[in-house]
Design a protein around this motif. Structure first.
Motif, PDB file in Angstrom:
ATOM      1  N   HIS A 248       0.697  -1.346   0.322  1.00  0.00           N
ATOM      2  CA  HIS A 248       0.104  -0.082  -0.077  1.00  0.00           C
ATOM      3  C   HIS A 248       0.797   1.169  -0.095  1.00  0.00           C
ATOM      4  N   ARG A 249       1.927   1.486  -0.703  1.00  0.00           N
ATOM      5  CA  ARG A 249       3.291   2.268  -1.339  1.00  0.00           C
ATOM      6  C   ARG A 249       2.403   2.864  -2.848  1.00  0.00           C
ATOM      7  N   PHE A 250       1.722   4.350  -2.347  1.00  0.00           N
ATOM      8  CA  PHE A 250       1.671   5.220  -3.966  1.00  0.00           C
ATOM      9  C   PHE A 250       3.000   5.918  -4.663  1.00  0.00           C
ATOM     10  N   ASP A 251       4.090   5.579  -4.912  1.00  0.00           N
ATOM     11  CA  ASP A 251       4.379   6.021  -5.234  1.00  0.00           C
ATOM     12  C   ASP A 251       4.734   6.891  -6.767  1.00  0.00           C
ATOM     13  N   TYR A 252       3.794   6.343  -7.195  1.00  0.00           N
ATOM     14  CA  TYR A 252       3.194   7.601  -8.506  1.00  0.00           C
ATOM     15  C   TYR A 252       2.028   8.721  -8.412  1.00  0.00           C
TER      16      TYR A 252
END
Length: 341
Positions: A248-252
């Motif tokens: 649940h890491r939303f880099d973009y």
């Protein structure tokens, strides 16, 4: 409703109940080029109640070979694709609510542009934007359908966050600009566009009427020129260590620069400069300021300023296409000199 959609209602997997679900559905299409025009045509004619389309570009003569909603008049007027599509589609089905957005989908506006829909359809030619869509959809639990077409080849995949692998499960990192072919570098034929977009539209109808058991579980690949079709199994590809759907890491979705973005449009000798915050430019005032310096053309949606071997295409939200260079530093210099901070 019976007359317009009667043949679709007669199709048992949709029927009257499915048609009512379509009428209550909300869809966003990202990109109104070749795939987007076919997708929008299918969904609007099918009676999807609300269709939002998002596109950053304007119609050019080279689009007309495959982007089926547009005509020569649209290209002559340099109409934004979202506006030209809206004008066509509102005459096709007045029962459908249409929302055109002339913008590039970026980390700065994705939450706003994609909010409030049941499904997102990918019709872009840009992997950075696809990973941005993937981040948004996984974060908010919204299904989306990936699609791409170039040359005579194309692929599509239905992605349901929480149930299937996401895009980043399959491809952990987006390709760098220039590493993959585009329509502007490798060309494209119209039939592959219709094949891929029609499959995407069929998957969209299944999702919207609740026919999840009929969804295609494969990543499908076609090469029309070589008469090849490949189904790639992805049912077991979901990864617990995926940065997006696993961690649940939303880099973009994270903005990368407080100065905004300078993006090379591959194969077009163009740099797009997007401000960090959406602006409200007075194009008439800007036209008056630039007129003594070079040729200015404008319509209600954009301004084109020709200076030497470069053209600056300015949109009211502050976005600028600097045509005639693939050097971000030169593009920023021209932007600063003629448009300002």
């Amino acid at each position: 409703m019976d007359t317009r959609y009667s043949r679709q209602i007669l199709f048992p997997p949709i029927g009257r109940a499915g048609q009512e679900k379509l009428a209550a559905s909300r869809v966003a299409i990202v990109g109104m080029g070749a795939l987007g025009t076919v997708l929008a045509n299918h969904l609007v004619r099918a009676g999807v109640g609300f269709v939002r389309f998002i596109d950053r570009d304007f119609v050019e003569p080279s689009n007309l070979q495959r982007q089926m909603l547009y005509d020569e008049s649209d290209a002559e007027q340099h109409l934004p694709k979202a506006i030209a599509a809206y004008e066509k589609l509102r005459r096709i089905n007045s029962q459908v609510q249409l929302e055109p957005i002339v913008a590039d989908l970026t980390p700065y506006n994705a939450e706003r542009c994609l909010a409030g829909v049941d499904l997102v359809l990918d019709a872009t030619d840009n992997f950075q934007v696809r990973y941005l869509i993937n981040d948004f959809c996984v974060k908010h639990g919204v299904p989306w359908i990936y699609g791409g077409a170039v040359s005579a080849k194309g692929m599509f995949l239905a992605i349901r966050p929480g149930s299937t692998a996401c895009l980043r499960c399959l491809f952990p990192e987006a390709p760098k600009p220039g590493d993959t072919p585009t329509c502007d570098t490798a060309g494209v034929i119209g039939p592959i566009v219709h094949v891929i977009a029609s499959y995407q539209a069929a998957e969209a109808l299944k999702l919207l009427v609740g026919a999840d058991d009929a969804l295609n579980p494969y990543l499908e690949h076609f090469d029309l020129w070589a008469n090849q079709h490949q189904q790639i199994r992805v049912a077991q590809a979901k990864r617990s260590d995926c940065p997006t759907c696993g961690q649940h890491r939303f880099d973009y979705l994270e903005p990368t620069s407080p100065e905004g973005l300078a993006t090379s449009l591959c194969g077009r000798n163009t740099i797009q400069i997007s401000p960090a915050q959406e602006l409200q430019l007075d194009l008439e005032q800007l036209a008056q300021r630039l007129a003594p310096l070079g040729k200015v053309e404008r319509n209600p949606f954009l301004l084109r300023f020709h200076i030497g071997s470069h053209t600056l295409v300015v949109f009211p939200d502050g976005r600028v296409l600097v045509q005639g260079t693939d050097d971000p530093a030169l593009a920023r210099s021209l932007h600063a000199r003629y448009i300002g901070a």
